[in-house]
Structure formats: C-alpha cells, structure tokens
Design an enzyme around this catalytic site. Sequence first.
Site, mmCIF file in Angstrom:
data_model
loop_
_atom_site.group_PDB
_atom_site.id
_atom_site.type_symbol
_atom_site.label_atom_id
_atom_site.label_comp_id
_atom_site.label_asym_id
_atom_site.label_seq_id
_atom_site.Cartn_x
_atom_site.Cartn_y
_atom_site.Cartn_z
ATOM 1 N NE ARG A 151 13.344 7.142 5.395
ATOM 2 C CZ ARG A 151 12.625 6.906 6.503
ATOM 3 N NH1 ARG A 151 11.347 6.606 6.400
ATOM 4 N NH2 ARG A 151 13.159 6.967 7.693
ATOM 5 C CD GLU A 154 8.613 6.299 5.302
ATOM 6 O OE1 GLU A 154 7.986 6.396 6.365
ATOM 7 O OE2 GLU A 154 9.797 6.690 5.156
ATOM 8 C CB SER A 177 9.235 -3.339 -17.961
ATOM 9 O OG SER A 177 9.976 -4.526 -17.788
#
Length: 210
Positions: A151, A154, A177
């Site tokens: 997830r 995603e 960074s």
Amino acid sequence: MSSISRSLRLTSTPPLTSFKAIARTSAFRIQISKFSTFHNMAQQQGTSSGQPIAVLNSDILPRLPSQSPMLFAAKKQKNLSFETIAKALGREEVAVAALFYGQAKASEEDVQNLSKVLDIPVEELQKTEMTGWPDRGRQMEMPPKEPLVYRLFEIIQNYGYAYKAVMNEKFGDGIMSAITFSTKVEREDDDKGTWCVITLRGKWLPFSRF
C-alpha cells in the site's frame, strides 16, 4: 585547647577519603538512577494502543542480518513495543525499528542501551553486524508482496508524479533526501474513524549544474 582551635577543628575540610566516599556514593546513585529509568521503561509492556507488539516474520529471516532474530526474540520475550524501546534509546520509533531490521547503523550508545533494555549482553550485540555499514534494502522484494508495505508502494504509484510536480513548483529542480531524513508515524482518531499519519521530512537537494 582554645575555643578558636576547637572551632577550626570542627569546621576543617573533611579528609580526602571522605571526598572519595562521597564521589563513589554519587556515582553509585547515578548508576542506580540510570538503571531505574531503564527498568521502569522495560516494565511498560505491550503497546499504548492496546494492539499486540510487532514480531519478526520468519519469511524474511533469510534476508536479514544476524542481529534481527536476536533483537526480535528479546523484544517478544519482554513484550516491549518499539515506542517503549525508542523512549529508552532517546530515538524515534521508526529509527529503532530500522535498527532491528538492519536498515540503520547502531551507535555504541545504541548498543549499550539496547543491552540494558533487552537484557542482551553487550558482547553478543557487538558480534553482529549492527554497528557495521548496513546493506540496506535487501529484505524488500519489489514490488512488495506484503499488503501493508505494498500500500505504501501504491501511494507512490498513484501520487509519485503528483508529488514531483508540486515539489518542483515549490523547490525547483531537485530531490527530497532519504538520507538527511526523518519520519514518524502517528495515530489520529475523530468522529470519522482512525487515521494513520505518516510524516516524511527530508532535506531538499537541488540538482547541480555542470
């Protein structure tokens, strides 16, 4: 003996042995105080949310360094959350979890504190790779198969270019960074439900012209 002599004798500086005894006593009290702090923290078993503590999934064990099973076994035995351990180490929860997974380099202070919190001899921890240079990212398959980790992946699939566009408009040509970086996970509850809040804070690094 005159009254002045008696007064001087009573108010004279204590002998050196007395100062040594006081110093030893003070040092002992400091050590006891430190021990009590770690002991009290170690007594805070479980999580503040009431959820079970995180333990090691054996499926990824072959991809983890030697300190991981040792640290997780002690964490499980003592029923300690990363929140409790982090307080004892004076670090963020995610940073401490990264030590357990071999994704971060432990300082000597980290080793000493983990030894006290988890009751693992310092010598045993120093035999592992935890104070060496981490080989980061090895435990992660890409794309990840674990649903919660997927997830997060995603989110970048869905919003990666949107993040980039907004960052470019705000900061110019560069990157955030992941090295000079910090992150934390927080819980929020309201009338609409429970929310997971993840903060990513990275230094902005502009691309160099050459």
